[in-house]
Design an enzyme around this catalytic site. Structure first.
Site, PDB file in Angstrom:
ATOM      1  N   ARG A   1       0.349  -1.526   0.279  1.00 27.64           N
ATOM      2  CA  ARG A   1      -0.143   0.180  -0.015  1.00 27.64           C
ATOM      3  C   ARG A   1       1.278   1.183   0.220  1.00 27.64           C
ATOM      4  NH1 ARG A   1      -2.891  -3.347   3.405  1.00 27.64           N
ATOM      5  NH2 ARG A   1      -4.494  -3.870   2.797  1.00 27.64           N
TER       6      ARG A   1
ATOM      7  N   LYS B   1       3.837  11.256 -11.291  1.00 24.91           N
ATOM      8  CA  LYS B   1       2.832  10.232 -12.137  1.00 24.91           C
ATOM      9  C   LYS B   1       3.500   9.051 -12.059  1.00 24.91           C
ATOM     10  CE  LYS B   1       0.071  13.503 -14.676  1.00 24.91           C
ATOM     11  NZ  LYS B   1      -0.184  13.636 -16.290  1.00 24.91           N
TER      12      LYS B   1
ATOM     13  N   GLU C   1      10.874  17.377 -24.761  1.00 26.06           N
ATOM     14  CA  GLU C   1      10.654  18.176 -23.489  1.00 26.06           C
ATOM     15  C   GLU C   1      10.518  19.127 -23.184  1.00 26.06           C
ATOM     16  OE1 GLU C   1       7.076  16.500 -22.531  1.00 26.06           O
ATOM     17  OE2 GLU C   1       7.390  13.879 -22.756  1.00 26.06           O
TER      18      GLU C   1
ATOM     19  N   LYS D   1       8.054  22.929 -14.249  1.00 27.06           N
ATOM     20  CA  LYS D   1       7.193  21.633 -13.398  1.00 27.06           C
ATOM     21  C   LYS D   1       6.170  21.416 -12.534  1.00 27.06           C
ATOM     22  CE  LYS D   1       5.722  16.759 -14.522  1.00 27.06           C
ATOM     23  NZ  LYS D   1       6.461  15.307 -15.079  1.00 27.06           N
TER      24      LYS D   1
ATOM     25  N   GLU E   1      -3.975  16.880 -11.407  1.00 27.91           N
ATOM     26  CA  GLU E   1      -4.406  17.387 -13.002  1.00 27.91           C
ATOM     27  C   GLU E   1      -5.588  17.481 -13.107  1.00 27.91           C
ATOM     28  OE1 GLU E   1      -1.747  15.355 -15.897  1.00 27.91           O
ATOM     29  OE2 GLU E   1      -4.293  15.428 -17.078  1.00 27.91           O
TER      30      GLU E   1
ATOM     31  N   ARG F   1      -3.068  21.748 -14.874  1.00 24.56           N
ATOM     32  CA  ARG F   1      -1.778  20.495 -14.834  1.00 24.56           C
ATOM     33  C   ARG F   1      -1.261  20.391 -16.006  1.00 24.56           C
ATOM     34  NH1 ARG F   1       1.214  15.723 -11.180  1.00 24.56           N
ATOM     35  NH2 ARG F   1       2.742  14.993 -13.105  1.00 24.56           N
TER      36      ARG F   1
ATOM     37  N   ASN G   1       0.365  18.264 -20.740  1.00 22.28           N
ATOM     38  CA  ASN G   1       0.164  17.477 -21.944  1.00 22.28           C
ATOM     39  C   ASN G   1       0.203  17.666 -23.514  1.00 22.28           C
ATOM     40  OD1 ASN G   1      -0.191  15.311 -19.868  1.00 22.28           O
ATOM     41  ND2 ASN G   1      -2.227  15.963 -19.686  1.00 22.28           N
TER      42      ASN G   1
ATOM     43  N   HIS H   1       0.282  15.275 -26.717  1.00 23.57           N
ATOM     44  CA  HIS H   1       0.354  14.748 -25.403  1.00 23.57           C
ATOM     45  C   HIS H   1      -1.083  13.592 -26.436  1.00 23.57           C
ATOM     46  CE1 HIS H   1       3.922  15.918 -23.431  1.00 23.57           C
ATOM     47  NE2 HIS H   1       4.042  14.151 -22.669  1.00 23.57           N
TER      48      HIS H   1
ATOM     49  N   HIS I   1       0.278  10.574 -28.020  1.00 23.08           N
ATOM     50  CA  HIS I   1       0.761   9.232 -27.407  1.00 23.08           C
ATOM     51  C   HIS I   1      -0.571   8.235 -29.360  1.00 23.08           C
ATOM     52  CE1 HIS I   1       0.440  10.012 -22.798  1.00 23.08           C
ATOM     53  NE2 HIS I   1       1.522  10.404 -23.351  1.00 23.08           N
TER      54      HIS I   1
ATOM     55  N   HIS J   1       8.620   7.609 -27.095  1.00 20.08           N
ATOM     56  CA  HIS J   1       7.649   9.171 -26.603  1.00 20.08           C
ATOM     57  C   HIS J   1       8.036  10.829 -26.709  1.00 20.08           C
ATOM     58  CE1 HIS J   1       4.951  11.373 -23.510  1.00 20.08           C
ATOM     59  NE2 HIS J   1       6.069  11.708 -23.182  1.00 20.08           N
TER      60      HIS J   1
HETATM   61  P1  NAD Z   1      13.446   5.085 -21.343  1.00 17.13           P
HETATM   62  O1  NAD Z   1      13.327   4.868 -19.868  1.00 17.13           O
HETATM   63  O2  NAD Z   1      12.825   4.216 -22.827  1.00 17.13           O
HETATM   64  O3  NAD Z   1      15.103   5.588 -21.819  1.00 17.13           O
HETATM   65  C1  NAD Z   1      14.994   5.803 -22.840  1.00 17.13           C
HETATM   66  C2  NAD Z   1      16.430   4.608 -23.464  1.00 17.13           C
HETATM   67  O4  NAD Z   1      17.552   4.977 -23.456  1.00 17.13           O
HETATM   68  C3  NAD Z   1      16.268   3.147 -22.733  1.00 17.13           C
HETATM   69  O5  NAD Z   1      17.090   2.239 -24.191  1.00 17.13           O
HETATM   70  C4  NAD Z   1      17.183   2.879 -21.525  1.00 17.13           C
HETATM   71  O6  NAD Z   1      17.268   1.544 -21.158  1.00 17.13           O
HETATM   72  C5  NAD Z   1      18.270   4.322 -22.121  1.00 17.13           C
HETATM   73  N1  NAD Z   1      18.354   4.885 -21.107  1.00 17.13           N
HETATM   74  C6  NAD Z   1      18.494   5.503 -20.209  1.00 17.13           C
HETATM   75  N2  NAD Z   1      19.631   6.111 -19.202  1.00 17.13           N
HETATM   76  C7  NAD Z   1      21.096   5.779 -20.099  1.00 17.13           C
HETATM   77  C8  NAD Z   1      21.830   6.271 -20.175  1.00 17.13           C
HETATM   78  N3  NAD Z   1      22.356   7.886 -19.259  1.00 17.13           N
HETATM   79  N4  NAD Z   1      22.694   5.834 -20.672  1.00 17.13           N
HETATM   80  C9  NAD Z   1      22.484   5.136 -22.182  1.00 17.13           C
HETATM   81  N5  NAD Z   1      20.940   4.729 -22.536  1.00 17.13           N
HETATM   82  C10 NAD Z   1      20.320   5.433 -21.068  1.00 17.13           C
HETATM   83  O7  NAD Z   1      12.476   7.158 -21.752  1.00 17.13           O
HETATM   84  P2  NAD Z   1      12.434   7.627 -21.222  1.00 17.13           P
HETATM   85  O8  NAD Z   1      12.612   8.798 -22.484  1.00 17.13           O
HETATM   86  O9  NAD Z   1      13.842   8.282 -20.299  1.00 17.13           O
HETATM   87  O10 NAD Z   1      11.458   8.251 -20.972  1.00 17.13           O
HETATM   88  C11 NAD Z   1      10.040   8.440 -21.891  1.00 17.13           C
HETATM   89  C12 NAD Z   1       8.635   7.364 -20.948  1.00 17.13           C
HETATM   90  O11 NAD Z   1       9.018   8.469 -20.018  1.00 17.13           O
HETATM   91  C13 NAD Z   1       7.676   7.340 -21.049  1.00 17.13           C
HETATM   92  O12 NAD Z   1       7.068   5.973 -20.879  1.00 17.13           O
HETATM   93  C14 NAD Z   1       6.909   8.272 -20.674  1.00 17.13           C
HETATM   94  O13 NAD Z   1       5.555   7.606 -20.862  1.00 17.13           O
HETATM   95  C15 NAD Z   1       7.148   8.264 -19.837  1.00 17.13           C
HETATM   96  N6  NAD Z   1       7.181  10.089 -19.163  1.00 17.13           N
HETATM   97  C16 NAD Z   1       6.646  10.008 -17.412  1.00 17.13           C
HETATM   98  C17 NAD Z   1       6.309  11.010 -16.910  1.00 17.13           C
HETATM   99  C18 NAD Z   1       5.806  11.494 -15.918  1.00 17.13           C
HETATM  100  O14 NAD Z   1       5.343  12.220 -15.853  1.00 17.13           O
HETATM  101  N7  NAD Z   1       5.859   9.736 -15.273  1.00 17.13           N
HETATM  102  C19 NAD Z   1       6.798  12.692 -18.087  1.00 17.13           C
HETATM  103  C20 NAD Z   1       6.523  12.265 -19.266  1.00 17.13           C
HETATM  104  C21 NAD Z   1       6.921  11.271 -19.836  1.00 17.13           C
HETATM  105  N1  GLY Z   2       4.214  15.076 -18.847  1.00 14.56           N
HETATM  106  C1  GLY Z   2       2.676  15.307 -17.143  1.00 14.56           C
HETATM  107  C2  GLY Z   2       2.841  15.553 -16.282  1.00 14.56           C
HETATM  108  O1  GLY Z   2       3.646  15.267 -16.019  1.00 14.56           O
HETATM  109  O2  GLY Z   2       1.679  16.182 -15.649  1.00 14.56           O
END
Ligand code: NAD
Ligand code: GLY
Length: 358
Positions: free
Chosen positions: A128, A150, A192, A228, A238, A242, A246, A249, A253, A265
């Protein structure tokens, strides 16, 4: 804010339902053992990472924790958005249980947004909810995904459909880790970042266009986090403001989903911002010149501006394949560079928006 006069680390505070710091700077991986105990009483840490990041950075992180007297157990999931699933999330929960992680222990998410979102969701739901700390290693995760609470996994019906709001206790962003990022992964972070300038800070946007993000990386990450954090402080769950985060997005998406998650992404968000700006200008929601600004910014950073999918494909992906009889969607539009608002559309409105986007 600098921690003290000689410490190169920057700190930005997030004031949400929980108040926590985002530490930004080179070399922070080696300081995790020093910094983490300031924010959690946990003595055991489950480090959750992916199998690309694991050999690069987990040994240093674990050494730093262990040198500070903390116990670290390590689990690596397969890298990539296609593994951001219930099944991988379930495997993390099983790992936590088998490692006898308790409510007084802590999850440390090491990696990009995929690892961070999944590890965060596991921390939010295991017993939990237990403490967690984000250690982002991509430009995108440092600038966006690790901040704001998130957490999620994807479902076959779409992105991030199962998740929770669960704030980390701290975010430790070692900007030196970006040196090993493939060029495309770095570019994801530029998308972003441009989004933050476009929706909230015209001067930052112009700074990004006129300079090079790489050369000012700590400053750029810090400004991203400040933007942010301010939005999250106002509307953590949101309900309103917030939603501007997006921008790009809804159709971004849809592009990710249409591609079977082969388009990343950040790249999808870049094209999504171009499409949203085009539709908004055409339909009178967007300020004149906003499309040109988005296009120029994406081109400056080598981000894709053309969409390989039809309006029908995007609409189906954005709404789910089944026809909706009701409901609405809030799309984000730029009134001008640096100022975004949402516009509420019904499903016919979304169809028209999608058609005008292409
Ligand atoms: P990712 O986590 O897939 O990383 C991209 C690639 O880089 C992966 O293959 C990873 O293994 C590799 N990698 C990571 N760090 C590395 C490093 N320092 N050196 C070499 N390789 C490395 O992708 P991302 O772009 O970091 O994140 C995208 C995700 O984030 C999506 O799922 C998206 O929906 C999510 N997201 C979430 C929020 C939120 O507010 N929670 C906001 C924006 C995006
Ligand atoms: N990436 C959108 C949010 O964090 O709200």
């Amino acid at each position: 804010m600098k921690e003290n006069g000689s410490d190169p680390m920057e700190t930005v505070m997030v004031n949400a339902s929980a108040v926590y710091p985002v530490y930004i700077g080179g070399g922070l991986l080696d300081r995790c053992g020093e910094l983490l105990p300031r924010h959690t009483a946990a003595r055991r840490c489950a480090v959750i990472t992916d199998d690309t990041v694991c050999p690069l950075y987990a040994p240093r992180l674990c050494r730093s924790l262990e040198a500070a007297g903390l116990e670290a157990v390590l689990y690596a999931v397969p890298a990539g958005e296609q593994h951001k699933t219930l099944s991988t999330y379930g495997s993390i929960l099983n790992f936590l249980a088998e490692s006898r992680i308790t409510r007084s222990d802590c999850v440390v998410a090491l990696g990009g947004g995929v690892a961070g979102d999944m590890a965060g969701f596991a921390a939010a739901t295991y017993q939990r909810g237990i403490d967690f700390v984000q250690v982002p290693t991509t430009f995108l995760a440092a600038s966006d995904a690790s901040v704001g609470g998130k957490t999620a996994v994807d479902l076959p019906a779409g992105k991030n459909l199962a998740g929770a709001f669960w704030q980390p206790k701290a975010v430790l962003c070692d900007t030196d880790t970006f040196s090993t990022l493939p060029e495309d992964a770095f570019r994801d972070g530029t998308a972003e970042t441009l989004k933050h300038g476009l929706i909230a800070d015209k001067d930052f946007f112009h700074f990004l266009i006129e300079t090079d993000m790489r050369e000012n990386i700590d400053k750029v990450v810090r400004r991203n986090v400040e933007i942010k954090a301010a939005v999250v402080a106002e509307d953590e769950r949101e309900q309103g403001r917030r939603k501007i985060l997006n921008f790009g997005h809804t159709l971004g998406h849809a592009i990710e989903k249409c591609s079977g998650y082969r388009v990343s992404h950040g790249h999808a968000v870049a094209t999504g911002m171009v499409l949203a700006a085009r539709a908004a200008e055409a339909l009178g929601y967007g300020g004149k010149g906003t499309l040109a600004a988005v296009l120029a910014a994406c081109e400056r950073y080598g981000l894709p501006t053309a969409c390989p999918y039809s309006a029908g494909e995007l609409y189906a992906a954005a709404t789910g394949d089944k026809k909706r009889s009701g409901g609405h969607i809030d799309v984000v539009v730029l009134r001008e560079v640096g100022r975004a608002e949402t516009v509420r559309l019904d499903m016919e409105g979304l169809r028209a928006f999608t058609e005008a986007a292409l």
